[in-house]
Write a protein that holds these residues in place. Structure first.
Motif, short mmCIF file in Angstrom:
data_model
loop_
_atom_site.label_atom_id
_atom_site.label_comp_id
_atom_site.label_asym_id
_atom_site.label_seq_id
_atom_site.Cartn_x
_atom_site.Cartn_y
_atom_site.Cartn_z
N GLY A 23 4.46 9.80 1.98
CA GLY A 23 3.52 10.89 2.25
C GLY A 23 2.07 10.56 1.95
O GLY A 23 1.19 11.36 2.18
N LYS A 24 1.84 9.35 1.42
CA LYS A 24 0.46 9.00 1.07
C LYS A 24 -0.12 8.04 2.10
O LYS A 24 0.55 7.10 2.54
N GLN A 25 -1.39 8.26 2.46
CA GLN A 25 -2.07 7.36 3.39
C GLN A 25 -2.21 6.00 2.71
O GLN A 25 -2.65 5.92 1.56
N SER A 26 -1.81 4.95 3.42
CA SER A 26 -1.91 3.63 2.81
C SER A 26 -3.31 3.06 3.04
O SER A 26 -3.89 3.24 4.09
N LYS A 27 -3.83 2.39 2.01
CA LYS A 27 -5.20 1.88 2.13
C LYS A 27 -5.27 0.66 3.05
O LYS A 27 -6.21 0.45 3.77
N ILE A 28 -4.20 -0.14 2.99
CA ILE A 28 -4.22 -1.37 3.78
C ILE A 28 -3.08 -1.34 4.80
O ILE A 28 -1.91 -1.32 4.43
N LYS A 29 -3.44 -1.34 6.07
CA LYS A 29 -2.42 -1.22 7.12
C LYS A 29 -2.35 -2.53 7.89
O LYS A 29 -3.25 -2.85 8.67
N LEU A 30 -1.28 -3.26 7.64
CA LEU A 30 -1.11 -4.54 8.32
C LEU A 30 0.20 -4.50 9.13
O LEU A 30 0.99 -5.44 9.10
N SER A 31 0.41 -3.37 9.81
CA SER A 31 1.72 -3.15 10.43
C SER A 31 1.69 -3.02 11.95
O SER A 31 2.74 -2.89 12.56
N ALA A 32 0.52 -3.02 12.58
CA ALA A 32 0.52 -2.75 14.02
C ALA A 32 -0.31 -3.74 14.84
O ALA A 32 -0.65 -3.47 15.99
N ASN A 33 -0.63 -4.88 14.25
CA ASN A 33 -1.37 -5.94 14.96
C ASN A 33 -2.70 -5.46 15.56
O ASN A 33 -3.14 -5.93 16.62
N GLU A 34 -3.31 -4.51 14.85
CA GLU A 34 -4.64 -4.07 15.30
C GLU A 34 -5.67 -5.10 14.86
O GLU A 34 -5.40 -5.91 13.97
N PHE A 317 7.80 -3.09 -2.38
CA PHE A 317 6.84 -3.51 -3.40
C PHE A 317 5.42 -3.45 -2.84
O PHE A 317 4.51 -2.90 -3.47
N LEU A 318 5.27 -3.99 -1.63
CA LEU A 318 3.93 -4.00 -1.01
C LEU A 318 3.48 -2.57 -0.73
O LEU A 318 2.33 -2.20 -0.98
N ALA A 319 4.39 -1.75 -0.20
CA ALA A 319 4.02 -0.37 0.15
C ALA A 319 3.61 0.41 -1.09
O ALA A 319 2.65 1.18 -1.06
N ASN A 320 4.31 0.17 -2.18
CA ASN A 320 3.93 0.84 -3.43
C ASN A 320 2.57 0.36 -3.94
O ASN A 320 1.93 1.03 -4.74
N SER A 321 2.16 -0.83 -3.49
CA SER A 321 0.83 -1.33 -3.87
C SER A 321 -0.21 -0.93 -2.83
O SER A 321 -1.33 -1.45 -2.82
N GLY A 322 0.17 -0.08 -1.87
CA GLY A 322 -0.79 0.41 -0.87
C GLY A 322 -0.94 -0.50 0.34
O GLY A 322 -1.92 -0.37 1.09
N ILE A 323 0.02 -1.43 0.54
CA ILE A 323 -0.09 -2.34 1.70
C ILE A 323 1.11 -2.11 2.62
O ILE A 323 2.26 -2.34 2.22
N LEU A 324 0.86 -1.68 3.84
CA LEU A 324 1.96 -1.47 4.77
C LEU A 324 2.09 -2.63 5.75
O LEU A 324 1.12 -3.02 6.38
#
Ligand SMILES: Cc1ncc(COP(=O)(O)O)c(C=O)c1O
Length: 360
Positions: A23-34, A317-324
């Motif tokens: 439910g929390k917005q992740s600060k670092i989004k590395l999941s969609a090849n943008e 682990f990464l998601a809990n550190s704010g990295i998706l």
């Protein structure tokens, strides 16, 4: 009470890369090849200028952008079709060409959207085997039957990051029956700088049985605007235009894209950034003894078998550190994650978190 009943949808839902975790917005989004660096400032300027006027419909044919693209890539503007993302071009191709029980060949690890739209049109998906996460032309040819209608291919491929060379892809077209449509998706072509590689658009410009697609969602950093395009023969583009929804691309997208495509220096900045980080990621992950293959796009595919850890654990682990990052289960790749190359700071944080997991 009898209620309206939708048709039975025989397909699967596309699961997008997460941007929220718990439910929390992740600060670092590395999941969609943008894109790592985002859109060209010139595209942003154009977007802001045009977006003020939303009372009017956009030009339904996107004439101005088609002219810009035709000039830039030396094409016939009448053979270009614009889509709300290249996604929409795949959808139009499926609607225009497929009927129930036709067969569509896709490589076993390929972009999920191809099979989603094909299934929606009642077609059967035939998976071709890959060699070490690289598309095998020989295997695609083995899968052809008299029911085969379309072969979809991204080159470079998502989610593997590998590519097939120009000789092989030309051989594929030569050996396929002429009435089988080949769709070559150039979504990540800008990142490959090798003589043995050519994007679909360059190879098949003058073919009457190939559709090439490109997107503004990746290197151009315009994913949120939803704009992509396709190129093919007059006949094929004519068929797609017949079913294209009117006004399918908004005015801000049309104008931002026309500015983006002309800003070559911004494009090169992104390419250099990605190439630099591809090398760094490769070295760092090797040091952590994590399996990766050489990638030719803005993402890497990691497998955790050798380090005997479950990819789900790494993901959490990464998601809990704010990295998706992206889980690879929907793609059928076991114990693996796909990681998009981000900004310097984001990549450094990712490496440092991964080092924590692997005690390096
Ligand atoms: C292979 C491939 N093609 C196309 C796209 C982009 O689709 P769109 O242009 O609809 O954003 C992606 C994005 O993930 C992709 O990986």
């Amino acid at each position: 009470m009898r209620l309206p009943k939708p048709n039975k949808i025989i397909s699967e839902k596309y699961v997008a890369g997460l941007s929220l975790f718990k439910g929390k917005q992740s600060k670092i989004k590395l999941s969609a090849n943008e894109s790592a660096l985002g859109p060209s400032p010139k595209a942003v300027k154009e977007y802001l200028k045009v977006s003020k006027n939303f009372k009017r419909y956009p030009d339904s044919d996107g004439t101005f952008l088609r002219k810009v693209l035709a000039k830039k890539f030396n094409l016939d503007p009448n053979r270009i079709i614009l889509g709300s993302g290249s996604d929409q071009i795949f959808e139009l191709v499926c609607k225009a060409f497929l009927k129930k029980d036709d067969e569509v060949i896709v490589p076993e690890y390929s972009f999920i959207i191809y099979r989603i739209y094909s299934k929606m049109c009642g077609a059967k998906i035939i998976y071709s085997k890959e060699n070490n996460f690289t598309v095998s032309v020989e295997n695609i040819l083995k899968k052809v039957t008299r029911k085969t209608k379309i072969v979809f291919l991204a080159n470079p491929n998502n989610p593997t990051g590998t590519f097939i060379d120009k000789k092989k892809i030309l051989l594929l077209r030569k050996k396929l029956r002429s009435n089988i449509l080949l769709v070559v998706d150039d979504a990540y072509y800008e990142y490959v700088k090798l003589k043995s590689y050519s994007p679909g658009l360059e190879l098949f410009k003058n073919f009457k049985n190939v559709v090439m697609t490109r997107t503004f969602s990746k290197i151009y950093g315009l994913a949120g605007l939803r704009i992509g395009w396709g190129y093919s023969s007059r006949n094929i583009i004519g068929a797609l235009n017949k079913i294209k929804p009117p006004f399918n691309v908004g005015r801000p997208a049309l104008f931002a894209a026309s500015a983006a495509v002309r800003d070559i220096s911004w494009l090169n900045k992104e390419i250099n950034h990605v190439n630099k980080w591809n090398n760094i990621f490769h070295k760092e992950f090797e040091r952590m003894k994590i399996n990766t293959n050489k990638t030719y796009a803005n993402f890497v595919l990691l497998n955790f078998d050798k380090v005997k850890i479950n990819s789900k654990k790494v993901f959490n682990f990464l998601a809990n550190s704010g990295i998706l990052v992206r889980r690879m289960d929907p793609y059928g790749i076991k114990n693996s994650l796909r990681i998009t190359i981000g900004k310097n700071k984001e990549n450094k944080k990712l490496i440092s978190k991964m080092k924590n997991i692997f005690n390096v």
